[in-house]
Design a protein around this motif. Sequence first.
Motif, mmCIF file in Angstrom:
data_model
loop_
_atom_site.group_PDB
_atom_site.id
_atom_site.type_symbol
_atom_site.label_atom_id
_atom_site.label_comp_id
_atom_site.label_asym_id
_atom_site.label_seq_id
_atom_site.Cartn_x
_atom_site.Cartn_y
_atom_site.Cartn_z
ATOM 1 N N PRO B 79 0.649 -1.237 0.029
ATOM 2 C CA PRO B 79 -0.019 0.027 0.109
ATOM 3 C C PRO B 79 0.712 1.354 -0.135
ATOM 4 O O PRO B 79 0.577 2.285 -0.619
ATOM 5 N N SER B 80 2.003 1.102 0.704
ATOM 6 C CA SER B 80 2.948 2.611 0.750
ATOM 7 C C SER B 80 4.497 1.972 0.776
ATOM 8 O O SER B 80 4.946 1.396 1.646
ATOM 9 N N VAL B 81 4.942 2.443 -0.267
ATOM 10 C CA VAL B 81 6.369 2.096 -0.448
ATOM 11 C C VAL B 81 7.355 2.885 0.389
ATOM 12 O O VAL B 81 6.839 4.209 0.359
ATOM 13 N N HIS B 82 8.446 2.278 0.826
ATOM 14 C CA HIS B 82 9.647 2.923 1.720
ATOM 15 C C HIS B 82 10.846 3.002 0.540
ATOM 16 O O HIS B 82 10.781 2.032 -0.222
ATOM 17 N N TRP B 83 11.593 3.994 0.839
ATOM 18 C CA TRP B 83 12.738 4.099 0.008
ATOM 19 C C TRP B 83 13.688 2.505 0.265
ATOM 20 O O TRP B 83 14.289 2.103 -0.954
ATOM 21 N N SER B 84 13.482 2.002 1.436
ATOM 22 C CA SER B 84 14.089 0.721 1.501
ATOM 23 C C SER B 84 13.688 -0.414 0.812
ATOM 24 O O SER B 84 14.446 -1.415 0.760
ATOM 25 N N ASP B 85 12.620 -0.281 -0.009
ATOM 26 C CA ASP B 85 12.012 -1.260 -0.843
ATOM 27 C C ASP B 85 12.676 -1.491 -2.176
ATOM 28 O O ASP B 85 12.451 -2.176 -2.830
ATOM 29 N N ALA B 86 13.536 -0.375 -2.421
ATOM 30 C CA ALA B 86 14.259 -0.179 -3.649
ATOM 31 C C ALA B 86 15.167 -1.732 -3.727
ATOM 32 O O ALA B 86 15.924 -1.902 -2.956
ATOM 33 N N ALA B 87 14.987 -2.505 -4.747
ATOM 34 C CA ALA B 87 15.396 -3.779 -5.076
ATOM 35 C C ALA B 87 14.934 -4.468 -6.142
ATOM 36 O O ALA B 87 14.346 -3.862 -7.040
ATOM 37 N N GLU B 88 15.124 -5.792 -6.396
ATOM 38 C CA GLU B 88 14.869 -6.580 -7.557
ATOM 39 C C GLU B 88 13.721 -7.453 -6.740
ATOM 40 O O GLU B 88 14.097 -8.131 -5.887
ATOM 41 N N TYR B 89 12.745 -7.690 -7.672
ATOM 42 C CA TYR B 89 11.674 -8.542 -7.149
ATOM 43 C C TYR B 89 11.621 -9.737 -8.338
ATOM 44 O O TYR B 89 11.489 -9.506 -9.303
ATOM 45 N N PHE B 90 11.568 -11.050 -7.543
ATOM 46 C CA PHE B 90 11.312 -12.187 -8.353
ATOM 47 C C PHE B 90 10.288 -12.768 -8.020
ATOM 48 O O PHE B 90 10.037 -13.226 -6.845
ATOM 49 N N CYS B 91 9.378 -13.370 -9.171
ATOM 50 C CA CYS B 91 8.122 -14.446 -8.901
ATOM 51 C C CYS B 91 8.893 -15.748 -9.360
ATOM 52 O O CYS B 91 9.613 -15.749 -10.093
ATOM 53 N N ALA B 92 8.477 -16.621 -8.530
ATOM 54 C CA ALA B 92 8.856 -18.092 -8.896
ATOM 55 C C ALA B 92 7.788 -18.992 -8.849
ATOM 56 O O ALA B 92 6.712 -18.773 -7.959
ATOM 57 N N VAL B 93 7.857 -20.002 -9.459
ATOM 58 C CA VAL B 93 6.830 -21.125 -9.399
ATOM 59 C C VAL B 93 7.405 -22.528 -8.979
ATOM 60 O O VAL B 93 8.526 -22.788 -9.717
ATOM 61 N N GLU B 94 6.855 -23.344 -8.366
ATOM 62 C CA GLU B 94 7.587 -24.601 -8.133
ATOM 63 C C GLU B 94 6.318 -25.571 -8.588
ATOM 64 O O GLU B 94 4.922 -25.364 -8.147
ATOM 65 N N GLY B 95 6.661 -26.919 -8.847
ATOM 66 C CA GLY B 95 5.704 -27.744 -9.559
ATOM 67 C C GLY B 95 5.210 -28.728 -8.576
ATOM 68 O O GLY B 95 4.033 -29.347 -8.812
ATOM 69 N N GLY B 96 5.537 -28.485 -7.322
ATOM 70 C CA GLY B 96 5.062 -29.289 -6.300
ATOM 71 C C GLY B 96 5.692 -30.630 -6.025
ATOM 72 O O GLY B 96 5.038 -31.498 -5.250
ATOM 73 N N GLY B 97 6.518 -31.124 -6.697
ATOM 74 C CA GLY B 97 6.945 -32.424 -6.565
ATOM 75 C C GLY B 97 7.987 -32.561 -5.501
ATOM 76 O O GLY B 97 8.646 -33.828 -5.312
ATOM 77 N N GLY B 98 8.223 -31.643 -4.647
ATOM 78 C CA GLY B 98 9.118 -32.115 -3.387
ATOM 79 C C GLY B 98 10.527 -31.373 -3.737
ATOM 80 O O GLY B 98 10.975 -30.558 -3.172
ATOM 81 N N ALA B 99 11.243 -32.285 -4.406
ATOM 82 C CA ALA B 99 12.416 -32.006 -4.935
ATOM 83 C C ALA B 99 12.745 -30.752 -5.907
ATOM 84 O O ALA B 99 13.850 -30.197 -6.097
ATOM 85 N N ASP B 100 11.606 -30.436 -6.745
ATOM 86 C CA ASP B 100 11.814 -29.585 -7.795
ATOM 87 C C ASP B 100 12.357 -28.363 -7.508
ATOM 88 O O ASP B 100 12.025 -27.838 -6.564
ATOM 89 N N GLY B 101 13.051 -27.785 -8.392
ATOM 90 C CA GLY B 101 13.676 -26.567 -8.283
ATOM 91 C C GLY B 101 12.655 -25.243 -8.554
ATOM 92 O O GLY B 101 11.464 -26.016 -9.009
ATOM 93 N N LEU B 102 13.160 -24.200 -8.279
ATOM 94 C CA LEU B 102 12.108 -23.052 -8.952
ATOM 95 C C LEU B 102 12.479 -22.673 -10.076
ATOM 96 O O LEU B 102 13.614 -22.729 -10.557
ATOM 97 N N THR B 103 11.225 -22.249 -10.751
ATOM 98 C CA THR B 103 11.520 -21.552 -11.946
ATOM 99 C C THR B 103 11.174 -20.079 -11.725
ATOM 100 O O THR B 103 10.081 -19.731 -11.368
ATOM 101 N N PHE B 104 12.167 -19.318 -12.125
ATOM 102 C CA PHE B 104 11.958 -17.797 -11.903
ATOM 103 C C PHE B 104 11.627 -16.923 -12.964
ATOM 104 O O PHE B 104 11.802 -17.323 -14.144
ATOM 105 N N GLY B 105 11.075 -15.759 -12.784
ATOM 106 C CA GLY B 105 10.859 -14.807 -13.729
ATOM 107 C C GLY B 105 12.009 -13.904 -13.854
ATOM 108 O O GLY B 105 13.064 -14.298 -13.113
ATOM 109 N N LYS B 106 12.349 -13.496 -14.743
ATOM 110 C CA LYS B 106 13.647 -12.720 -15.006
ATOM 111 C C LYS B 106 13.561 -11.175 -14.250
ATOM 112 O O LYS B 106 14.755 -10.578 -14.057
ATOM 113 N N GLY B 107 12.608 -10.937 -13.303
ATOM 114 C CA GLY B 107 12.563 -9.968 -12.172
ATOM 115 C C GLY B 107 12.236 -8.382 -12.625
ATOM 116 O O GLY B 107 12.118 -8.396 -13.913
ATOM 117 N N THR B 108 11.672 -7.943 -11.717
ATOM 118 C CA THR B 108 11.389 -6.595 -12.085
ATOM 119 C C THR B 108 12.162 -5.613 -11.099
ATOM 120 O O THR B 108 12.200 -5.816 -9.692
#
Lengths: 111, 114
Positions: B79-108
């Motif tokens: 709702p309200s950002v602070h200067w300390s929020d400046a960073a790279e943000y990544f969304c990721a998905v995991e298929g739920g297999g337990g050992a599966d690694g994450l698939t990441f987006g390229k970041g914002t």
Amino acid sequence: DAGITQSPRHKVTETGTPVTLRCHQTENHRYMYWYRQDPGHGLRLIHYSYGVKDTDKGEVSDGYSVSRSKTEDFLLTLESATSSQTSVYFCAIGTSVHEQYFGPGTRLTVT
Amino acid sequence: AQSVTQPDIHITVSEGASLELRCNYSYGATPYLFWYVQSPGQGLQLLLKYFSGDTLVQGIKGFEAEFKRSQSSFNLRKPSVHWSDAAEYFCAVEGGGGADGLTFGKGTHLIIQP
């Protein structure tokens, strides 16, 4: 802090030399992962492990091998480093509730 | 194969303004979804996750995300950002297999203007 350390934190090496990166955890988690991070690509999975001596390939495994002889250590080896392997490498551990926690990273430069 | 798209490479927001970062995923079943934040020179920190149940999830640092199955989206909001929020943000998905690694987006990359 998930108790993950990576060593070395920085390394410069020459093309054709072998390189081993180490990931160490203190949490006794079963799952461990190696990712590389490159500009414009996000993070991509290299290899992962689901237990001692149990490993499998990820999306970008060519040119890399891994070993896990103890629960706490997961090693990533570049048998013959190439300039395309210049990257930041992150290790992660996976918990039983599907959360992954990342180490501080290793910046590798291959000249 | 699963995939993640973050349509915005850079976003600039004024301090105190609201924020929404977009994430779309491709996966056959209900995925495990995550948002991570990375400050410069640092590792990745888990902000929040969605596995099942309530589609609005709360995370750390005042962030929340909403899962919308019909839109295959998992957008991050604050709702309200602070200067300390400046960073790279990544969304990721995991298929739920337990050992599966994450698939990441390229970041914002989030830039905060004073």
